[in-house]
Motif scaffolding. Structure first.
Motif, short mmCIF file in Angstrom:
data_model
loop_
_atom_site.label_atom_id
_atom_site.label_comp_id
_atom_site.label_asym_id
_atom_site.label_seq_id
_atom_site.Cartn_x
_atom_site.Cartn_y
_atom_site.Cartn_z
N LEU A 28 0.87 -1.19 -0.09
CA LEU A 28 0.10 -0.22 -0.13
C LEU A 28 0.79 1.27 -0.10
O LEU A 28 0.60 2.30 -0.75
CB LEU A 28 -0.93 0.00 1.21
CG LEU A 28 -2.02 -1.00 1.32
CD1 LEU A 28 -2.77 -1.11 2.62
CD2 LEU A 28 -2.90 -0.86 -0.08
N ASN A 29 1.83 1.21 0.67
CA ASN A 29 2.90 2.50 0.88
C ASN A 29 3.39 2.68 -0.54
O ASN A 29 3.64 3.56 -1.00
CB ASN A 29 3.88 2.28 1.98
CG ASN A 29 3.53 2.39 3.36
OD1 ASN A 29 3.02 3.92 3.61
ND2 ASN A 29 3.48 1.61 4.28
N GLN A 30 3.92 1.31 -1.10
CA GLN A 30 4.58 1.54 -2.31
C GLN A 30 3.80 1.97 -3.46
O GLN A 30 4.01 2.78 -4.48
CB GLN A 30 5.09 0.32 -2.82
CG GLN A 30 6.02 0.12 -3.99
CD GLN A 30 6.39 -1.21 -4.40
OE1 GLN A 30 6.11 -2.00 -5.22
NE2 GLN A 30 7.74 -1.47 -3.75
N SER A 31 2.30 1.60 -3.27
CA SER A 31 1.38 2.17 -4.56
C SER A 31 1.32 3.70 -4.21
O SER A 31 0.65 4.19 -5.18
CB SER A 31 0.04 1.30 -4.10
OG SER A 31 0.18 -0.22 -4.40
N ARG A 32 1.59 4.10 -3.21
CA ARG A 32 1.36 5.68 -3.12
C ARG A 32 2.32 6.49 -3.73
O ARG A 32 2.31 7.65 -3.83
CB ARG A 32 1.06 6.09 -1.46
CG ARG A 32 0.05 5.30 -0.71
CD ARG A 32 0.11 5.51 0.79
NE ARG A 32 0.17 7.09 1.12
CZ ARG A 32 0.74 7.31 2.29
NH1 ARG A 32 1.12 6.08 3.04
NH2 ARG A 32 0.81 8.35 2.82
N GLN A 33 3.45 5.66 -4.03
CA GLN A 33 4.61 6.38 -4.61
C GLN A 33 5.42 7.45 -3.58
O GLN A 33 5.69 8.47 -4.37
CB GLN A 33 4.42 6.68 -6.06
CG GLN A 33 4.05 5.43 -6.92
CD GLN A 33 5.29 4.70 -6.87
OE1 GLN A 33 6.54 4.98 -7.05
NE2 GLN A 33 5.10 3.27 -7.24
N ILE A 34 5.44 7.33 -2.47
CA ILE A 34 6.14 8.35 -1.93
C ILE A 34 7.36 7.62 -1.16
O ILE A 34 7.33 6.23 -1.08
CB ILE A 34 5.26 8.51 -0.35
CG1 ILE A 34 4.88 7.68 0.41
CG2 ILE A 34 3.96 9.51 -1.10
CD1 ILE A 34 4.03 7.93 1.69
N PRO A 35 8.33 8.32 -0.90
CA PRO A 35 9.66 7.52 -0.30
C PRO A 35 9.39 7.03 0.92
O PRO A 35 8.62 7.39 1.84
CB PRO A 35 10.68 8.78 -0.50
CG PRO A 35 9.74 10.09 -0.55
CD PRO A 35 8.54 9.57 -1.18
N VAL A 36 10.26 5.91 1.15
CA VAL A 36 10.27 4.99 2.54
C VAL A 36 10.30 5.96 3.79
O VAL A 36 10.01 5.59 4.55
CB VAL A 36 11.17 4.03 2.17
CG1 VAL A 36 12.60 4.32 2.38
CG2 VAL A 36 10.91 2.96 3.29
N HIS A 37 11.18 7.03 3.62
CA HIS A 37 11.30 7.73 4.89
C HIS A 37 9.81 8.11 5.48
O HIS A 37 9.89 8.62 6.48
CB HIS A 37 12.43 8.74 4.94
CG HIS A 37 12.16 9.88 4.03
ND1 HIS A 37 12.13 10.01 2.71
CD2 HIS A 37 11.73 11.23 4.54
CE1 HIS A 37 11.88 11.28 2.35
NE2 HIS A 37 11.38 11.98 3.18
N GLN A 38 8.87 8.44 4.53
CA GLN A 38 7.81 8.95 4.98
C GLN A 38 6.66 7.84 5.20
O GLN A 38 5.58 8.28 5.70
CB GLN A 38 6.94 9.82 3.70
CG GLN A 38 8.02 10.98 3.37
CD GLN A 38 7.57 11.82 2.30
OE1 GLN A 38 6.52 11.48 1.61
NE2 GLN A 38 8.05 12.77 1.90
N TRP A 39 6.96 6.72 5.27
CA TRP A 39 5.99 5.43 5.40
C TRP A 39 5.96 5.50 7.03
O TRP A 39 6.79 5.74 7.65
CB TRP A 39 6.61 4.09 4.83
CG TRP A 39 6.57 3.91 3.49
CD1 TRP A 39 6.50 5.02 2.62
CD2 TRP A 39 7.01 2.86 2.81
NE1 TRP A 39 6.65 4.52 1.36
CE2 TRP A 39 6.94 3.26 1.22
CE3 TRP A 39 7.21 1.42 3.20
CZ2 TRP A 39 7.31 2.26 0.30
CZ3 TRP A 39 7.49 0.59 2.12
CH2 TRP A 39 7.53 0.99 0.78
N THR A 40 4.73 5.18 7.54
CA THR A 40 4.63 4.88 8.70
C THR A 40 4.24 3.27 9.00
O THR A 40 4.07 2.59 8.15
CB THR A 40 3.20 5.84 9.42
OG1 THR A 40 2.04 5.24 8.33
CG2 THR A 40 3.43 7.23 9.15
N VAL A 41 4.69 3.02 10.26
CA VAL A 41 4.53 1.68 10.64
C VAL A 41 3.24 1.50 11.51
O VAL A 41 2.89 0.20 11.98
CB VAL A 41 5.58 1.00 11.41
CG1 VAL A 41 6.83 1.00 10.48
CG2 VAL A 41 5.93 1.88 12.61
#
Length: 479
Positions: free
Chosen positions: A466-479
């Motif tokens: 889901l995070n990858q599908s948003r095409q935002i860089p990984v440092h902005q991903w939440t857990v």
């Protein structure tokens, strides 16, 4: 290994004939390099990005044949397994906006692939090792139908004299030991391979720079902490690939055994022909598939080179007019976590290799090769926390080295080269630097998710998707 072949079994006479042609083609390449016959051009950049096909449960889906027919793009091609595929870019000539251009091309092709997969009830994922992968999926029932992969499997086992392949990896948290009777565990490793065309006269400096920067590159891009639900290295893909096609080749001067997947034994001194001569002298022929049209395109040299997986590999290519060129393939980075992260990783490689290769003091004179090699494996194991020796003779934590020295130097080099400031800002200032500051690579995000939510690898892979599908860089991903 991108060249298709027509057979998987070979006769003694075919081995002998292939060896004769390999000798001739190595001599031909040497004459080209010695006489400056190759084009004195450099700077163009391309990529290969490997990905996974998933089903609705985020498990590997072995449907690459129907997927590739749906995609219908010659730049999207099969890989070793039926649950993997590879996207190739067109070479991107040097220009101020080359990295945003590369993102447009890769992003468009990735989206087309995602749309085709969705119509087939599948999902696509860019990641170094799929967290939901089960050992039983790594079997010959899931091998690609292409003849070259069947031949590779057969010939690796032949050169191992039938001995099974043992995967044995120890991390700080866990240890994994499994045995395979084929090479399919290699399909668990999915990579970003960066291609850089280099001028023959500058190739030695660029190759040695690629060796030196392999450690910071693997740390900043780490995205493979789990294999078969075991927490191992930050970039477990490195030891897994080395063991998955483990074929002893020769012993170097100190008496160490050199394998077909290798970081190498020394820096290049005078010419990249040294590596092709090492191919000839040290590595037994694996796939002696003979070309019907002679030696003009160095078919045998290129096929043999493709079965020797240096983490930095020299390549001879030919353009549409059949003119040869020289390029480097940098193989240390994993796939993912997102298209913007991928382009940022390529920009970092491009900037830092030019910074090191054009420095007035050759870095290979300042850092012994043994340190460069040890740095690489330390970085693969510990990521940004790795302790490495650098050009100043001192030991540094990689995160501090990146923030205090390497990222600023890369930034300045890119601007001096004429890369547009907006690209440098977008990828280096807004992706790479916060990734290192937050210490959230793809590997770190995966481990943080498991620590917070427990060992639910399906849930983690779904959240990653889901995070990858948003095409935002990984440092902005939440857990």
């Amino acid at each position: 290994m991108g060249q298709e072949i027509e057979q998987s079994e070979f006769s003694a006479s075919e081995y002998h004939e292939f060896w004769q042609r390999l000798q001739r083609e190595t001599a031909t390449l040497k004459s080209w390099l010695d006489s400056d016959a190759l084009p004195a051009e450099g700077g163009s950049c391309g990529l290969e990005l490997e990905g996974w096909l998933l089903n609705s449960d985020c498990a590997p889906a072995p449907y690459s044949e129907v997927f590739l027919r749906s995609v219908n793009d010659p730049q999207v091609v099969p890989e070793l397994s039926l649950f993997n595929f590879e996207i190739n870019s067109l070479p991107q000539a040097f220009s101020p906006g080359m990295f945003s251009g590369l993102q447009r091309e890769l992003g468009g092709r990735w989206q087309h692939c995602c749309d085709c997969a969705e119509r087939l009830g599948l999902k696509l994922l860019q990641i170094g090792i799929l967290p939901t992968l089960r050992d039983e999926a790594l079997c010959l029932g899931n091998i690609s139908p292409l003849q070259r992969y069947h031949a590779l499997n057969q010939q690796v086992l032949n050169q191992r004299r039938g001995h099974p392949i043992k995967i044995d990896i120890t991390g700080d948290e866990d240890q994994l030991s499994v045995v395979h009777t084929d090479v399919m565990s290699e399909s668990a490793t999915t990579s970003l391979q960066i291609h850089l065309q280099v001028k023959p006269g500058e190739a030695v400096r660029f190759f040695n720079a690629a060796q030196i920067m392999a450690a910071p590159m693997v740390a900043i891009s780490a995205n493979s902490p789990y294999l078969l639900e075991h927490e191992l290295w930050e970039e477990t893909r490195i030891p897994l690939f080395e063991q998955a096609v483990s074929v002893p080749a020769y012993y170097d001067q100190p008496g160490h055994q050199v394998e077909r997947v290798t970081f190498g034994t020394r820096y290049v001194e005078h010419s990249l022909i040294e590596l092709f001569e090492e191919n000839l002298a040290g590595f037994p022929v694996l796939l002696p598939a003979l070309a019907a049209d002679g030696d003009a395109d160095l078919h045998h040299l290129r096929l043999h080179n493709g079965t020797i997986w240096r983490w930095n590999r020299p390549l001879i290519g030919f353009d549409s007019n059949n003119n040869p060129h020289l390029r480097l393939e940098h193989r240390v980075a994993p796939s993912g976590p997102s298209v913007p992260d991928t382009i940022a990783n390529i920009l970092f490689f491009y900037g830092l290799i030019h910074c090191l290769a054009t420095h007035p003091d050759a870095p290979e004179k300042l850092l012994p090769f043994e340190h460069a090699r040890a740095n690489f494996y330390q970085a693969a194991r510990y990521g940004l926390d790795a302790q490495v020796f650098w050009l100043d003779g001192r030991e540094h934590t990689l995160s501090a080295l990146l923030l205090e020295h390497l990222l600023p130097a890369t930034r300045q080099c890119l601007l001096n080269m004429g890369i547009q400031r907006q690209d440098v800002t977008d990828y280096l200032d807004n992706i790479l630097t916060p990734r290192v500051r937050s210490e959230q690579t793809g590997a770190c995000w995966q481990k943080r998710f498991i620590r917070k939510h427990g060992r639910d690898f399906t849930a983690m892979t779904h959240a990653y998707y889901l995070n990858q599908s948003r095409q935002i860089p990984v440092h902005q991903w939440t857990v």
